[in-house]
Design an enzyme around this catalytic site. Structure first.
Site, PDB file in Angstrom:
ATOM      1  N   LYS A 272       0.867  -1.188   0.000  1.00 33.49           N
ATOM      2  CA  LYS A 272       0.000   0.000   0.000  1.00 33.49           C
ATOM      3  C   LYS A 272       0.897   1.229   0.000  1.00 33.49           C
ATOM      4  O   LYS A 272       1.615   1.483   0.968  1.00 33.49           O
ATOM      5  CB  LYS A 272      -0.924   0.005   1.211  1.00 33.49           C
ATOM      6  CG  LYS A 272      -1.971   1.119   1.165  1.00 33.49           C
ATOM      7  CD  LYS A 272      -2.900   1.057   2.354  1.00 33.49           C
ATOM      8  CE  LYS A 272      -4.055   2.035   2.164  1.00 33.49           C
ATOM      9  NZ  LYS A 272      -3.627   3.416   1.906  1.00 33.49           N
ATOM     10  N   ASP A 274       1.816   5.181   0.009  1.00 39.56           N
ATOM     11  CA  ASP A 274       1.309   6.367   0.698  1.00 39.56           C
ATOM     12  C   ASP A 274       1.406   7.551  -0.249  1.00 39.56           C
ATOM     13  O   ASP A 274       2.377   8.303  -0.225  1.00 39.56           O
ATOM     14  CB  ASP A 274       2.139   6.594   1.969  1.00 39.56           C
ATOM     15  CG  ASP A 274       1.519   7.641   2.875  1.00 39.56           C
ATOM     16  OD1 ASP A 274       0.381   8.040   2.616  1.00 39.56           O
ATOM     17  OD2 ASP A 274       2.188   8.051   3.838  1.00 39.56           O
ATOM     18  N   ASP A 792     -29.051 -27.413  15.179  1.00 38.10           N
ATOM     19  CA  ASP A 792     -28.030 -27.201  14.159  1.00 38.10           C
ATOM     20  C   ASP A 792     -27.196 -28.475  13.991  1.00 38.10           C
ATOM     21  O   ASP A 792     -26.207 -28.684  14.686  1.00 38.10           O
ATOM     22  CB  ASP A 792     -27.144 -26.024  14.554  1.00 38.10           C
ATOM     23  CG  ASP A 792     -26.175 -25.630  13.443  1.00 38.10           C
ATOM     24  OD1 ASP A 792     -26.144 -26.326  12.412  1.00 38.10           O
ATOM     25  OD2 ASP A 792     -25.446 -24.634  13.613  1.00 38.10           O
ATOM     26  N   ARG A 809     -15.483 -16.718  24.313  1.00 36.90           N
ATOM     27  CA  ARG A 809     -16.281 -16.202  23.198  1.00 36.90           C
ATOM     28  C   ARG A 809     -16.001 -14.712  23.016  1.00 36.90           C
ATOM     29  O   ARG A 809     -15.861 -13.973  24.005  1.00 36.90           O
ATOM     30  CB  ARG A 809     -17.778 -16.418  23.435  1.00 36.90           C
ATOM     31  CG  ARG A 809     -18.180 -17.839  23.785  1.00 36.90           C
ATOM     32  CD  ARG A 809     -17.664 -18.878  22.787  1.00 36.90           C
ATOM     33  NE  ARG A 809     -18.142 -18.690  21.440  1.00 36.90           N
ATOM     34  CZ  ARG A 809     -19.242 -19.254  20.949  1.00 36.90           C
ATOM     35  NH1 ARG A 809     -19.999 -20.037  21.717  1.00 36.90           N
ATOM     36  NH2 ARG A 809     -19.584 -19.066  19.701  1.00 36.90           N
ATOM     37  N   ARG A 811     -17.497 -12.067  22.777  1.00 41.28           N
ATOM     38  CA  ARG A 811     -18.750 -11.360  23.046  1.00 41.28           C
ATOM     39  C   ARG A 811     -18.611 -10.601  24.353  1.00 41.28           C
ATOM     40  O   ARG A 811     -17.724 -10.888  25.161  1.00 41.28           O
ATOM     41  CB  ARG A 811     -19.920 -12.353  23.148  1.00 41.28           C
ATOM     42  CG  ARG A 811     -20.079 -13.240  21.921  1.00 41.28           C
ATOM     43  CD  ARG A 811     -21.180 -14.261  22.101  1.00 41.28           C
ATOM     44  NE  ARG A 811     -21.275 -15.160  20.948  1.00 41.28           N
ATOM     45  CZ  ARG A 811     -22.158 -16.136  20.834  1.00 41.28           C
ATOM     46  NH1 ARG A 811     -23.039 -16.343  21.811  1.00 41.28           N
ATOM     47  NH2 ARG A 811     -22.182 -16.910  19.767  1.00 41.28           N
TER      48      ARG A 811
END
Length: 861
Positions: A272, A274, A792, A809, A811
């Site tokens: 990338k 600049d 599931d 997790r 979360r």
């Protein structure tokens, strides 16, 4: 079944076409495939296996994953199963004459009885393909003569993303384009070969060096595809034609920001740069250089435009980045600004080609566009340069470039066309810095939220100086909490020592400089302000007066910004674990709502590592990695990207499309903690070990409740599943998922292979739905889950994973997946009862003596 193929056979002369003759197959499979077919009109032949034949529809314009798009799908004659692998050409003049590409393949699952659906005119199904995934529907329209017209559309789900037909331009079998198949070329090469890598000085001159194929000393080397791949390169380049005009400006394709490069060999990775994005339009010995927004900057980019005007072509439209190099020979935006102002040297790194010699090539796959671009620029002198790339290994390139002080990596899908805007097939990963700043004020929001941005500062000696604003990185909860904290610190005047820029003063509200924020950013500008900042969280462990600018080795403060006299803020040193794994940035906040750091997460995993190993060791795993914490962008990783240390292993596994990819696994706590060091929060595992990948050693019934279902109901459902498994001869144990559901896990003697295990689990889930249709549902459709528990069973198919015991997790609350006994389950109040914030409680639960479920052979269906 033979009658159903009579029409197919009658339409073809098998002495002239290479298509297989129609013979009915076994009525047991559930495959699907899509064949891109350039006949009288280009279309996509969509085929579903049912009752020993391939039901077939000709889909116009290709399948779209946008639920708003409805594609006409004309029902055609049934095809034999042997047609599923056909790729090649059908002679002109024969039925369907033209080129056929195997564009996608996989398996399908009907949501309802497909035979009834065919009669009623509606098929609802889930696809598990290499490109087409999730739920789809086919709906029959009113008859029009002899044609049987249907409409095909995507159902709204996690795979509803865009126009697949326009994005994927190569075969899933041979990696060839339609043109290559037509020309009878062999399967396209999957890898890349090393080519000379230019080493630039500030004026842009280059010296070419040869990179050995096995060279590892320079992980940032950029590799070009084999010269002329699929193009017949070697033909003379056309000379510029005076009558040609430069192509018109086109909106460029844009990249989507992500934390780290994607994994897998489907991606090309470039440096990338600049600088300024530019589209260079060449024609008739002239050149116009456009900015990203379409402004004519030919005068500013004159040296590049003059060089491009001499390219050996009639016309070309080239996508590139205009850069200038700093004293270290690296692209620098500051150096580019100075070069444009003072007339210094500039360069152009060309990375894509949209038009060549009057032909629109934007629809070709990226690998072909870059091959044509490389051929066009071959032997061309500076300031024009070809932007090299690597295929796969993006994380290794990213690490090397970040360590070298570059801006980051651009990752692009190798086989997709050029598309204006953010199509999701170009991604950018930036090398971010991060440190603490003190909040000195906030600007009023015009959108009704708490604030638009925070005004930041640092201390230089006794002076509190302005460092810029940050306006991204806030969720609704953070906005609410910060707004309350800022209100309590309201001040009548700014605490900054110097006069602030006008933009910072506009709509400003002042606070006492007491709150410390951690902020990620790309760099400091020349005047000491932040570039591309993003808020990460508040820091309560550091006094505001100790916040100064952190300097990297060899870095100096810009002129006019004296170095701080205050003592530099203490930083936690990298933490070493008992396994010898060094955890860098141990003070980085991973769970903002808990104030839980990366070091604390590593300590948790080290505490429970012995308990995790029986289920984790030598099992193919997928990781949920969150390098900036769980509240930032996380991603799922299953393939080895080349970034992990030797304690994290990989095993080559053949995927459904025939490709082989390296999958991750670990053997000990060192491997586990090495994954945590790389930003992993969650560990998910296959149902089989790497030693016998085709035979699962466990069965997982994941009970996933709708929001309206109580946890008490989930526990009763788990006991029912236990009883039904027991009646079929399987022993099982429950595991709290750490989220909202329960997993019922039954160990297996690894004898049955994946198709048999999946079919057994599917039948089991459907039997539960039939027994209690108001309580259970066995299909993925979210609409059908309302008020019910989704059984599931798809966790039990090849390549699928389930969260592993004692995994955290990603979360809020850092819940942990924890096995319990059936007796303990009755007393549990929530599936996220345990948290990584309390490792002692998790370890105590793991240490409880319990009779493990016994492994049993899979019962007969």
């Amino acid at each position: 079944m033979s009658d159903s193929l009579a029409t197919y056979n009658a339409k073809r002369d098998f002495k002239k076409t290479r298509e297989p003759a129609g013979e009915a197959g076994r009525a047991t499979g559930n495959s699907f495939m899509v064949q891109k077919h350039a006949a009288t009109r280009l279309h996509w032949d969509f085929r579903l296996e049912l009752d020993g034949v391939l039901l077939s529809w000709a889909v116009t314009r290709g399948p779209s994953t946008n639920p708003e798009d409805k594609r006409l799908a004309v029902r055609t004659e049934d095809h034999p199963l042997s047609y599923a692998t056909f790729e090649g050409t059908i002679p002109a003049g024969e039925y369907g004459g033209g080129t056929v590409m195997l564009w996608d393949r996989g398996t399908w699952e009907p949501q309802d009885d497909p035979r009834v659906g065919l009669k009623k005119g509606k098929l609802h199904f889930t696809l598990h393909g290499e490109r087409m995934k999730g739920e789809w529907v086919l709906v029959r329209l009113k008859p029009e003569g002899k044609r049987e017209n249907w409409l095909m559309r995507k159902v709204e789900d996690e795979f509803a993303t865009g126009d697949l037909g326009a994005e994927h331009m190569t075969s899933v079998e041979s990696a060839r384009t339609m043109e290559a198949i037509t020309n009878g070329e062999k399967s396209a090469a999957k890898g890349a070969t090393p080519t000379p890598t230019p080493s630039l000085n500030r004026e842009g001159s280059s010296k070419t060096k040869r990179v050995p194929a096995n060279e590892e000393s320079n992980p940032a080397k950029r590799v070009r595809l084999p010269e002329g791949e699929g193009l017949g390169v070697g033909t003379p380049k056309p000379r510029a034609k005076d009558s040609a005009k430069p192509p018109a400006f086109q909106d460029p394709q844009l990249a989507t920001l992500v934390d780290t490069p994607p994994t897998g060999n489907d991606w090309l990775h470039e440096t990338k740069y600049d600088g300024y994005r530019a589209l260079v339009a060449v024609g008739g010995g002239k050149c116009i250089a456009y900015t990203r927004s379409g402004l004519d900057w030919t005068t500013k980019f004159r040296v590049v435009a003059d060089a491009a005007a001499k390219l050996p072509c009639s016309t070309a439209l080239i996508d590139c980045e205009i850069v200038a190099l700093d004293n270290a020979g690296k692209p620098s935006f500051g150096a580019l600004q100075n070069a444009l102002k003072d007339g210094g040297p500039i360069l152009a790194f060309a990375f894509d080609l949209l038009e060549l010699d009057g032909t629109d090539v934007a629809a070709l796959p990226l690998v072909e566009r870059k091959a044509r671009l490389a051929h066009l620029l071959e032997g061309i002198d500076p300031p024009l340069h070809y932007s090299e790339h690597v295929r796969g290994g993006g994380e290794k390139l990213f690490a090397a470039l970040c360590a070298g002080g570059y801006e980051g990596v651009i990752s692009k899908k190798a086989d997709v066309r050029y598309r204006a805007g953010r199509a999701g097939t170009w991604l950018k990963s930036k090398c971010l810095h991060r440190q603490e700043f003190v909040i000195g004020g906030w600007s009023t929001s015009e959108k009704g939220r708490g604030f638009a941005s925070l005004l930041l500062g640092i201390y230089e000696g006794e002076k509190f100086v302005y460092a810029g604003r940050v306006g991204t990185g806030f969720d609704d909860k953070t906005l609410e909490d910060l707004t309350a904290k800022l209100a309590a610190l309201k001040a009548d005047k700014p605490a900054y020592a110097d006069k602030l820029p006008a933009l910072a003063r506009r709509g400003a509200n002042w606070v006492r400089p007491e709150l410390v924020a951690e902020v990620a950013f790309t760099e400091f500008t020349g005047d000491g302000h932040l570039r591309h900042p993003s808020f990460l969280g508040l820091r309560a462990d550091k006094p505001a007066r100790e916040v100064v600018r952190e300097l990297t080795q060899g870095e100096t403060v810009p002129e006019g910004k004296p170095a701080a006299k205050a003592k530099a803020a203490p930083k936690l040193a990298p933490a070493s674990t008992g396994s010898g794994v060094v955890i860098s940035s141990p003070d980085r906040i991973v769970f903002p709502e808990l104030g839980m750091t990366k070091g604390a997460l590593a300590a948790y995993y080290e505490t429970v590592s012995a308990a995790m190993m029986p289920d984790l060791a030598r099992r193919a795993i997928s990781l949920v990695r969150c390098p900036q914490g769980r509240a930032k962008q996380c991603f799922f990783q299953k393939h080895d990207s080349g970034m992990f240390p030797d304690s994290v292993h990989s095993v080559e596994i053949a995927e459904s499309g025939g490709k082989t990819e390296p999958y991750l696994y670990v053997e000990d706590s060192a491997g586990l903690l090495a994954c945590v060091q790389m930003g992993t929060i969650e560990f998910h595992g296959w149902g089989s070990r790497v030693d016998d990948i085709e035979r699962p050693d466990r069965l997982v019934i994941d009970l996933d409740p709708d929001e309206a279902v109580s946890f008490e109901a989930v526990k009763l459902a788990a006991e029912l599943v236990r009883d039904r498994l027991k009646s079929r001869g399987l022993d099982s144990a429950p595991m709290l998922s750490g989220g909202k559901g329960v997993h019922v896990v039954a160990p297996l003697v690894p004898r049955a292979e994946w198709p048999e295990v999946k079919a057994w689990c599917k039948a089991f889930a459907e039997s539960l739905e039939a027994e209690a249709p108001d309580a259970f549902v066995a299909v993925m459709s979210k609409a059908k889950r309302k008020g019910r528990i989704f059984v599931d069973y798809l966790r039990n198919q090849r390549g699928a994973t389930a969260v592993l015991p004692y995994s955290v997790r990603a979360r809020a609350g850092a819940g942990v997946a924890v096995p319990v006994t059936w007796a303990e389950l009755r007393e549990v109040k929530a599936a996220n009862l345990f948290s990584a914030a309390d490792p002692a409680a998790v370890l105590a639960q793991a240490a409880r003596k319990r009779e493990p479920a016994k492994a049993r052979p899979l019962p007969k269906a």
